[in-house]
Enzyme design. Structure first.
Site, mmCIF file in Angstrom:
data_model
loop_
_atom_site.group_PDB
_atom_site.id
_atom_site.type_symbol
_atom_site.label_atom_id
_atom_site.label_comp_id
_atom_site.label_asym_id
_atom_site.label_seq_id
_atom_site.Cartn_x
_atom_site.Cartn_y
_atom_site.Cartn_z
ATOM 1 N N SER A 1 -9.211 1.058 3.518
ATOM 2 C CA SER A 1 -8.437 1.880 2.621
ATOM 3 C C SER A 1 -7.354 1.119 1.860
ATOM 4 C CB SER A 1 -7.801 3.022 3.401
ATOM 5 O OG SER A 1 -6.882 2.547 4.360
ATOM 6 N N LYS B 1 0.855 -1.199 0.000
ATOM 7 C CA LYS B 1 0.000 0.000 0.000
ATOM 8 C C LYS B 1 0.883 1.239 0.000
ATOM 9 C CE LYS B 1 -3.855 1.657 2.935
ATOM 10 N NZ LYS B 1 -4.560 1.409 4.220
ATOM 11 N N SER C 1 -9.168 -1.217 7.684
ATOM 12 C CA SER C 1 -8.662 -1.043 6.324
ATOM 13 C C SER C 1 -8.004 -2.267 5.714
ATOM 14 C CB SER C 1 -7.684 0.137 6.286
ATOM 15 O OG SER C 1 -8.399 1.352 6.393
#
Lengths: 384, 384
Positions: free
Chosen positions: B104, B27, B128
């Site tokens: 996320s 990420k 997330s």
């Protein structure tokens, strides 16, 4: 960055007419047929179809001979007073390149100040013509509410929205204004009130810098009697205008925001949220303050009266300030300018003085409907 | 749009090691030396210098033989649970292409689900990792708070932040997890509580869709005793977690927001503003709720105990919902997932079932520090 146009093109005006030979630009809040009105936000542009017709103000200027040369940068959906657009950049303030141009009609003021066109259309809800006129050293006017048609202009807060304009010289300014308001320059104002609260509220050096312009105004209108513009305080008027304007702005933009969840500068998102959070309990008292303010202005401007005040309480702030300093600058401007949206009276900005090398304008508030008298003042200003 | 990578490149892992031959993505909240950590927001990227060193979690995976193949899309500054980034787009959910991937850690889940890499690093503060694992049908884990180093990972709310990971199969998932937590898979959990409140809270069809997976879990762990996860209510836990998390998020990002006035999706700006408006009067009671929740989880997970609940209360929502429906989806997820950030207990997500053709995972909460036991469960899940 520094670009003032979002779209350059040319639509020729009528071959003959009082504005023949003049060029103008329009803030990207005015419809131009076949083009998307972008409103300074990429997600607004992406979610709206091209306009079907020109905005009425554009129709008037074209029909009277002026040529449209492009659409200009605006603060996002007209919510801003500094002229910094996080997506489109900050149009150049040629009079003070390290400072903001003022907004939200930032690109229109920049284009005129740079000499890229003779005049430009802006919109003024809470100060969006007056502020960039002041910061860029231009003639600018917010007409009487409802006087210049707003058809085809993107609304923000309809009870305060106006279509206004900029020019570098009083003659051009008055000619364009005559077409927009549909009335020739009239008699000069005959009675002047100097807003002691506004001059007192202004920052260091502003009253001194405006003193020569104020003397010229007194020479044109008659000696100024001193009085308060806003007896309950500029802050009280600003608070009322903010509550009413932001609630209306949320009514205008909220459905789109809630459907599309668009991108904004943090500052713009925060302004919208403040609008969404405005309660009826805040708006009721704000409407009373507005009624009171309208009564005050009717009193001050009756019988050819005008009120003089700084167009902005300070010169343009530096670019890229931190949020707290932007907030402070914006709040001070709001306090100074709330009178326009709150009362609907016309306000003319005259180029007037410099503070620390940056322009500050002198604002003159007229009676409702006495726009022609303010045009006469702009014309006379050149020769005063 | 639909792209899950923001930056594709290759940094080869050590020639030998338990992860040799495996590829992974990170990420774009994890530092990779020489590259800007973009955090899913263009103004974050523009105002930060390239990272000087790899994040510790990346160092561990590279040192154990895995090859890094790129950085993935994230919700802006990790504030989001749906996986729709207004700047970078919405990574594909290959299991339900018309639905969001969850966020996320959206791009990491999407990349693994699409088979573009074997595993991927995400972060989980309020859900997330768990949410995109659930929505994309993956193994995913939020480890015990503090268990996997977060050095070089962009913080959001440090008291809740964790570094987690995704894989498609339990074997790969456990191998990667062993490197990240620094401990081999341990004994299976030995006592199961089924969270009746969580299954009751879940939307139509979810409990039924998860019933076979729950039966497999009971076969592995022992028959589930039914009990409440959150006696004061999932909503009370969510409210406490939201107050604490958003206040910390504002402490993390507020100084940057106030200095740079960046662009955000309206939704993200609104979340930050909620954080900026959180008062100490709200946080005090929230801390008491947190203490109480920690006591509850310690009780439920003592002696090899785990708690089973839906990983998300619903399958992934459709993409591009209006704000009110996004809010509703997010609030329901927050209520279901608050336990993670609030208590710091590890939560494993197992691919489990489908509702209306879209995946929903089964979450298993372990005792603090019992991450190795959850790895064993993921390993065993393949063969159950």
């Amino acid at each position: 960055m520094g670009e003032c146009f979002v779209d350059r093109f040319e639509i020729a005006g009528a071959a003959e007419g009082p504005l023949a030979g003049l060029s103008f630009a329009a803030k990207d809040l005015f419809d131009v047929a076949g083009r998307v009105t972008g409103a300074g936000n990429p997600d607004w542009a992406a979610t709206h179809a091209p306009a079907q017709a020109h905005a009425e103000a554009i129709v008037r200027l074209l029909a009277n001979g002026a040529t449209l040369v492009g659409k200009t940068v605006t603060d996002e959906i007209s919510l801003g007073l500094l002229g910094e657009n996080a997506f489109d950049g900050t149009p150049l303030n040629p009079r003070a390149p390290e400072r903001v141009p003022g907004g939200s009609s930032s690109g229109s003021a920049s284009a005129v100040a740079q000499g890229l066109c003779d005049a430009a259309l802006g919109t003024d809800t809470g100060g969006s013509v007056r502020v960039p006129a002041s910061f860029c050293g231009l003639f600018g006017m917010r007409p009487t509410h409802g006087r210049v048609p707003t058809a085809g202009m993107l609304p923000q807060a309809p009870s305060s929205d106006t279509a206004g304009w900029f020019a570098r010289d009083g003659g051009t300014f008055a000619k364009v204004g005559e077409v927009l308001i549909g009335e020739a320059p009239g008699a000069l104002p005959s009675r002047l009130t100097v807003g002691t609260d506004c001059f007192g509220f202004a920052g260091p050096g502003v009253a001194e810098a405006l003193a020569p312009a104020l003397a010229r105004l007194e020479a044109l209108v008659g000696e100024g009697r001193e009085d308060l513009l806003a007896p309950p305080g500029l802050a009280a008027w600003a608070q009322a205008q903010r509550a009413l304007q932001l609630a209306e702005a949320w009514a205008t933009f909220g459905p789109w925001v809630e459907a599309e969840v668009p991108r904004f500068s943090y500052l713009v998102a925060r302004t919208l949220m403040a609008g969404s959070a405005t309660t009826e309990a805040q708006q009721g008292p704000a409407r009373l303050v507005r009624d009171d303010a309208r009564g005050r202005l009717a009193h001050l401007t009756k019988g050819g009266g005008v009120v003089a005040l700084p167009a902005t309480p300070d010169p343009a702030p530096l670019k890229n300030l931190p949020l707290a300093q932007m907030d402070r600058a914006r709040e001070r401007i709001n306090a100074n300018c709330a009178v326009g949206g709150l009362t609907g009276h016309p306000v003319l900005v005259l180029p007037a003085g410099d503070v620390e090398g940056a322009p500050v304008g002198l604002a003159v508030i007229g009676a409702r409907g006495a726009d022609a008298s303010l045009l006469a003042l702009a014309q006379a200003w050149e020769h005063a």
